[in-house]
Design a protein around this motif. Structure first.
Motif, PDB file in Angstrom:
ATOM      1  N   ILE A  75       0.931  -1.320   0.079  1.00 41.86           N
ATOM      2  CA  ILE A  75      -0.147  -0.028   0.139  1.00 41.86           C
ATOM      3  C   ILE A  75       1.040   1.368   0.127  1.00 41.86           C
ATOM      4  N   ASP A  76       2.145   1.231   0.713  1.00 41.86           N
ATOM      5  CA  ASP A  76       2.968   2.396   0.738  1.00 41.86           C
ATOM      6  C   ASP A  76       3.459   2.741  -0.404  1.00 41.86           C
ATOM      7  N   THR A  77       3.693   1.783  -1.191  1.00 42.31           N
ATOM      8  CA  THR A  77       4.471   1.911  -2.646  1.00 42.31           C
ATOM      9  C   THR A  77       3.282   2.314  -3.672  1.00 42.31           C
ATOM     10  N   ALA A  78       2.057   1.696  -3.410  1.00 45.73           N
ATOM     11  CA  ALA A  78       0.828   2.049  -4.515  1.00 45.73           C
ATOM     12  C   ALA A  78       0.457   3.147  -4.177  1.00 45.73           C
ATOM     13  N   LEU A  79       0.065   3.596  -3.027  1.00 48.82           N
ATOM     14  CA  LEU A  79      -0.784   4.864  -2.665  1.00 48.82           C
ATOM     15  C   LEU A  79      -0.365   5.771  -1.694  1.00 48.82           C
ATOM     16  N   GLY A  80       0.797   5.325  -1.060  1.00 45.42           N
ATOM     17  CA  GLY A  80       1.626   6.436   0.014  1.00 45.42           C
ATOM     18  C   GLY A  80       1.192   5.793   1.314  1.00 45.42           C
ATOM     19  N   THR A  81       1.950   6.449   2.246  1.00 42.22           N
ATOM     20  CA  THR A  81       1.775   5.873   3.547  1.00 42.22           C
ATOM     21  C   THR A  81       0.465   6.332   4.156  1.00 42.22           C
ATOM     22  N   PRO A  82      -0.394   5.278   4.837  1.00 41.13           N
ATOM     23  CA  PRO A  82      -1.869   5.441   4.994  1.00 41.13           C
ATOM     24  C   PRO A  82      -2.003   6.461   6.470  1.00 41.13           C
ATOM     25  N   ASP A  83      -2.968   7.271   6.267  1.00 44.97           N
ATOM     26  CA  ASP A  83      -3.286   8.063   7.239  1.00 44.97           C
ATOM     27  C   ASP A  83      -4.304   7.776   8.215  1.00 44.97           C
ATOM     28  N   LEU A  84      -5.225   6.709   7.737  1.00 46.30           N
ATOM     29  CA  LEU A  84      -6.398   6.385   8.495  1.00 46.30           C
ATOM     30  C   LEU A  84      -6.269   4.846   8.222  1.00 46.30           C
ATOM     31  N   LEU A  85      -6.936   4.391   9.193  1.00 46.26           N
ATOM     32  CA  LEU A  85      -7.133   2.839   9.323  1.00 46.26           C
ATOM     33  C   LEU A  85      -8.467   2.541   9.951  1.00 46.26           C
ATOM     34  N   VAL A  86      -9.407   1.613   9.188  1.00 53.71           N
ATOM     35  CA  VAL A  86     -10.764   1.339   9.754  1.00 53.71           C
ATOM     36  C   VAL A  86     -10.631  -0.162  10.141  1.00 53.71           C
ATOM     37  N   ASN A  87     -10.429  -0.905  11.237  1.00 49.81           N
ATOM     38  CA  ASN A  87     -10.522  -2.311  11.536  1.00 49.81           C
ATOM     39  C   ASN A  87     -11.835  -2.598  11.620  1.00 49.81           C
ATOM     40  N   ASN A  88     -12.244  -3.020  10.493  1.00 46.38           N
ATOM     41  CA  ASN A  88     -13.818  -3.254  10.237  1.00 46.38           C
ATOM     42  C   ASN A  88     -13.902  -4.990  10.137  1.00 46.38           C
ATOM     43  N   ALA A  89     -13.093  -5.711   9.542  1.00 45.58           N
ATOM     44  CA  ALA A  89     -13.226  -6.820   9.337  1.00 45.58           C
ATOM     45  C   ALA A  89     -13.584  -7.646  10.394  1.00 45.58           C
TER      46      ALA A  89
END
Ligand SMILES: NC(=O)c1ccc[n+]([C@@H]2O[C@H](COP(=O)([O-])OP(=O)(O)OC[C@H]3O[C@@H](n4cnc5c(N)ncnc54)[C@H](O)[C@@H]3O)[C@@H](O)[C@H]2O)c1
Length: 255
Positions: A75-89
């Protein structure tokens, strides 16, 4: 949410999909992750038309530490370092306690409680390396506070997730990473995982008079994830039409 990158787990359907769509409408880039890669890819494709700054799908099993770390690197490589995480699973099978198999217990605890820890670790290490800031929203349940027969593993996993949310808020706060939870009540999702009878019997226990929709939860999640919620951390926001407020029975009424 412009310039924000959000990771949503279990985003191929149900609440996760609605949350991913809400982030897309707000202009975020979204990593759509799920066990079911094909369904996740279809969701990611639909997000671009809704306004997402970018959307990609990943096959991700939140129970697998090495897999989680590998996907966050991609994800880092494709979109950049995430700012937000939703633990939904999450999973919510029915297994009465008296004869619950060890494997049934482990499957629920690993997905609903260990998964958010593993994803949280991969997320937070990257946020700290990027200089701090960011937000995690954990999708708990009213089952964290109100027991449900046949769901001892589920209720325990969500009660654990509420406390994990507070512990994360405590440890990650100094890095300006906020961690909150939503606790949805009964929410209508596609498929037959909840019987029509159960829904009918549940309805009188909801003061607001209707069953929840995924968008009800998605709005609460995007609020908690956003800068509007700055200074809110370690909180649990119930999204249940008032279900947890109490019993809808008058002592003087004949029932
Ligand atoms: N629907 C409700 O009434 C309700 C109420 C309260 C809380 N919740 C919680 O909301 C979350 C989503 O529920 P839902 O109703 O949308 O469920 P759902 O079954 O519709 O969707 C769950 C998604 O998670 C994915 N998933 C399952 N195990 C996974 C794993 N190990 N790794 C990655 N992905 C995995 C599934 O493939 C699926 O796409 C869950 O955490 C659930 O406990 C739901």
């Amino acid at each position: 949410m412009h310039n924000k990158i959000a990771v949503v787990t279990g985003a191929a359907r149900g609440l996760g999909r609605a949350i991913a769509e809400a982030f897309a409408r707000e202009g975020a880039a979204v990593a759509v992750t799920d066990l079911n890669r094909e369904a996740a890819a279809a969701v990611a494709e639909s997000l671009t038309g809704m306004g997402a700054a970018g959307a990609r799908a990943w096959s991700l099993d939140v129970r697998d530490a090495a897999g989680v770390e590998a996907v966050f690197t991609e994800i880092d490589t494709a979109l950049g370092t995430p700012d937000l995480l939703v633990n939904n699973a999450g999973v919510y099978p029915d297994n009465p306690l008296i004869d619950m198999a060890e494997a049934a217990w482990d499957a629920v605890i690993d997905t609903n409680l260990k998964g958010p820890l593993l994803c949280g670790q991969s997320f937070v290490r990257r946020r700290i390396a990027a200089g701090g800031g960011g937000s995690i929203v954990n999708v708990a349940s009213t089952a964290a506070f109100s027991a449900r027969a046949g769901a001892g593993h589920y209720c325990a996993s969500k009660a654990g997730l509420v406390m994990l949310t507070k512990c994360m808020a405590m440890e990650f706060g100094p890095h300006r990473i906020r961690v909150n939870a939503v606790a949805p009540g009964l929410i209508e999702v596609e498929g037959e995982r909840v019987s029509a009878d159960y829904k009918r019997n549940f309805l009188p226990m909801i003061p607001y008079g209707r069953i929840g929709q995924p968008e009800d939860v998605a709005r609460a999640v995007t609020f908690l994830a956003s800068d509007q919620a700055e200074f809110i951390t370690g909180a649990v926001l119930t999204v249940d039409g008032g279900f947890l407020t109490g019993r809808p029975l008058m002592r003087s009424a004949s029932v």
